[in-house]
Design a protein around this motif. Structure first.
Motif, PDB file in Angstrom:
ATOM      1  N   THR A 291      -1.179   0.070  -4.829  1.00  0.00           N
ATOM      2  CA  THR A 291      -2.226   1.094  -4.764  1.00  0.00           C
ATOM      3  C   THR A 291      -1.636   2.418  -5.247  1.00  0.00           C
ATOM      4  O   THR A 291      -0.420   2.539  -5.423  1.00  0.00           O
ATOM      5  N   ALA A 292      -2.527   3.385  -5.434  1.00  0.00           N
ATOM      6  CA  ALA A 292      -2.105   4.620  -6.101  1.00  0.00           C
ATOM      7  C   ALA A 292      -2.164   5.826  -5.173  1.00  0.00           C
ATOM      8  O   ALA A 292      -2.958   5.889  -4.235  1.00  0.00           O
TER       9      ALA A 292
ATOM     10  N   PRO B 110       0.156   5.475  -0.819  1.00  0.00           N
ATOM     11  CA  PRO B 110       0.765   5.807   0.470  1.00  0.00           C
ATOM     12  C   PRO B 110       0.398   4.797   1.560  1.00  0.00           C
ATOM     13  O   PRO B 110      -0.675   4.203   1.511  1.00  0.00           O
TER      14      PRO B 110
ATOM     15  N   LEU C   2       0.848  -1.191   0.000  1.00  0.00           N
ATOM     16  CA  LEU C   2       0.000   0.000   0.000  1.00  0.00           C
ATOM     17  C   LEU C   2       0.881   1.237   0.000  1.00  0.00           C
ATOM     18  O   LEU C   2       1.755   1.394   0.841  1.00  0.00           O
TER      19      LEU C   2
END
Lengths: 319, 358
Positions: free
Chosen positions: A108-109, A53, A51
């Motif tokens: 994740t972004a 951030p 993950l």
């Protein structure tokens, strides 16, 4: 009942501004300190996703997370939006794209800005890299923005201790919102009357009580108040307290008396300072009148009128 | 389970700016409308629950001022949620289900006109990683819309810019029959596609109007509901779910929270004939339709939906109210109502309403 004329609406600027000071947990501290050092950290979940951030708890499993990993400063745009007119506080002051970027090694972004010449230069799947801010303090804005990148892809996430010298343990996030405050019909009328040195209440059509200051509704009956009633200027102290703490920026000597004052004709008491009499001689039932300082739009304080005290029965319902 | 119904619904005429009235002055006619509809006075309601947000007004505890409008003296049983009134309705519903109350008044309101709504809404975002970048609400919705347009299954879901324009045109044309709507009427979709982008890929017609408004409903249980309303809108089920706050964790083209809430509310047990969806952005309607499995036969947002009027904190409650009102007047028998809150459909509430067979 005299229907009041529709008053001109009062409006005034209202600025709400606060420097929110927030402490960071171990994961967020490592992440933001890492940004200061140009190191991008994610956190590995118990089922192996990264993950970024990073967060302290897995949003899927709720597991506590602390397994930090370093990911690449390069990544892929997963979605974007072209912002032609940047607003106050946003990362760039020239037109830019908002992007979600999945950094190489992450699952994740991250949301941030992409500096690009125009919307035709942006697409989902394009490769980008971090442009670091010149001065970094340990905040998300240490990433100035992303920029297009055509170099090699970064590798897998690698374990990282998350330890740095002089770690960032908190952030200060200033926030400012600008409003135009409009007090509405009832309070506009009240304030305009007050500027003319008269005090206006509004009578409830149901219970006949006169509210001052009026807010447009009777809180007992839940109906609109509309009938204008001039109250005062004289009134009666219904109860009071003696203030012994000097407020900052308030030029009033302590001790002083702060009182509930029922203006003649009003159905409830309002607040006001009582002056012109030693503080220890103020009493329930004292008859007072407003004192206006020059150019003031509201009474500075209330002073004794010299009349005999009001009989308790005349104000006991207003306590 | 105890039967609970929406027995009255009212809303204000939603407008861009209502500076001449305070919140309580805007709200009070709506409160009276619903109370009059059921013949109750404020003091006769067992439980009152409201939804609003201090950030819209820029003042702390602003909801306490609105309490003047419901007659909070002598003391009443009251509660408040700092979000859309649909969630206040959920709280009131559970209160009635426990048997602690027979009737409830639910209201919500929001005046966006005092501030800059796109900036105000940034304050609901993650304060560490997101809010310091000040991403405005339209931009976040645009990220979601682009994700939908780019999705591998975009063709299957029919998600292209023309489909978005069609949602806008259909909604605002429908709103011509809604006297409370803020924006009514629309050029055909093809003409809308000639408009410039606001935040690409969203054009102005893909976005909700910013405005002020209020709404209220009365809930009642069992025989009380039958006494107060000719055809109560029975709440057969209601559920709400939330998703991770980080946008980069979610698949923005899907809304699993909506689907789960709908499942738990019983939405899939029988077909609905009407759906009021709280989709402030055109792209969100496409996402919701798919998650809810709404076919062509379902009338979606005959009120015009949030694209015709989106008063913050009230627009979700209005979806419940519009669905209930359709049942009250016999225009629907089984309706679905949806409310959302947060960026990019983060939180979603679904209710299933039914009228008795006449």
């Amino acid at each position: 009942m005299t229907p009041a004329p529709s008053p001109e609406v009062l409006q005034a600027p209202l600025v709400v501004e606060f420097p929110f000071t927030r402490s960071l947990g171990p994961v967020q501290s490592a992440f933001l300190t890492g940004l200061r050092e140009r190191t991008v950290l994610g956190v590995r979940t118990t089922d192996g996703r990264v993950l970024m951030p990073p967060v302290e708890y897995d949003p899927v499993t709720a597991d506590e997370l602390s397994d930090l990993v370093e990911v690449a400063p390069t990544g892929t745009v997963t979605t974007w939006a072209w912002n032609p007119s940047p607003r106050r506080g946003q990362p760039l002051d020239t037109p830019f794209a908002w992007v979600l970027v999945r950094l190489d090694g992450a699952d994740t972004a991250l949301l941030h800005a992409l500096d690009a010449p125009g919307p035709d230069a942006v697409r989902t799947g394009m490769r980008v890299r971090i442009r670091w801010a010149g001065e970094r303090v340990g905040a998300i804005t240490d990433i100035a923005c992303f920029e297009p990148y055509d170099g090699a892809e970064g590798g897998e996430a690698v374990p990282h201790s998350g330890e740095f010298t002089d770690p960032v343990t908190g952030i200060v996030a200033p926030a400012r919102l600008d409003y135009t405050y409009a007090p509405g019909r009832a309070q506009s009328r009240y304030l305009k009357a007050l500027a003319d040195r008269t005090t206006r209440g509004e009578r409830c059509p149901s219970c006949r009580k006169v509210y001052v200051p009026p807010r447009g509704a009777c809180p007992t009956c839940g109906v609109a108040t509309d009938e204008q009633v001039e109250v005062g200027p004289r009134g009666t102290v219904t109860t009071f307290c003696i203030v012994n703490i000097k407020a900052r920026n308030l030029d009033i000597e302590v001790p002083y008396v702060y009182a509930h004052i029922a203006l003649d004709g009003a159905g409830l008491a309002l607040h006001g300072r009582v002056g012109g009499i030693p503080y220890d001689q103020v009493r329930m039932g004292l008859r007072v009148e407003p004192v206006w300082s020059e150019d003031s739009r509201y009474p500075d304080h209330y002073r004794p009128t010299g009349e005999p005290d009001a009989d308790y029965d005349t104000y006991k319902e207003l306590l | 389970m105890r039967e609970v119904a929406i027995v009255a619904f009212g809303q204000s005429d939603h407008r861009r700016d209502s500076a001449e009235v305070s919140e309580v002055e805007m709200l009070m006619p709506v409160l009276h409308e619903v109370l009059d509809a059921v013949g109750l006075r404020a003091g006769e309601i067992d439980f009152t629950c409201s939804g609003s947000s201090d950030y819209l007004a820029g003042r702390a505890f602003s909801f306490t001022m609105a309490l003047d409008g419901v007659g909070a003296w002598p003391p009443i049983s009251e509660s408040h949620v700092e979000m859309d009134g649909a969630w206040a309705l959920y709280e009131a519903w559970t209160r009635l289900l426990t048997g602690e109350a027979e009737t409830a008044l639910v209201y919500s309101y929001g005046k966006s006109s005092p501030g800059d709504l796109r900036e105000v809404l940034t304050r609901q975002l993650d304060p560490y990683y997101v809010a310091p970048l000040w991403p405005d609400s339209v931009s976040l919705a645009a990220l979601q819309a682009q994700a939908l347009l780019d999705a591998e299954d975009a063709e299957d879901s029919g998600a292209d810019e023309r489909a978005l324009a069609a949602v806008a045109a259909r909604s605002r044309t429908a709103a011509e029959d809604n006297p409370h709507a803020q924006v009514t009427g629309s050029p055909p979709p093809e003409a809308l596609l000639n408009e410039p982008y606001l935040v690409r890929p969203l054009r102005r017609h893909d976005c909700p109007p910013v405005g002020d408004g209020a709404a209220a409903v009365v809930l009642a249980a069992g025989d009380t509901a039958r006494r107060l309303c000719r055809r109560p809108a029975w709440i057969r089920g209601m559920d709400h779910r939330t998703e991770a706050h980080s946008l980069g964790v979610r698949d923005l083209t899907r809304s699993p929270s909506t689907r789960l809430a709908a499942e738990r509310a019983g939405a899939f047990e029988a077909p609905v004939d009407l759906a009021e969806l709280h989709a402030p952005f055109t792209s969100q309607e496409l996402i919701l339709r798919r998650e809810l499995g709404l076919g062509e036969g379902v009338r979606v947002n005959p009120s015009g939906g949030a694209l015709a009027a989106n008063p913050m904190m009230a627009a979700g409650l209005i979806r419940l109210g519009e669905a209930a009102a359709a049942i009250h007047r016999g225009a629907a028998d089984r309706a679905l109502a949806h409310a959302t809150s947060g960026p990019c459909l983060q939180q979603n509430l679904v209710a299933v309403l039914e009228g008795d067979v006449l």
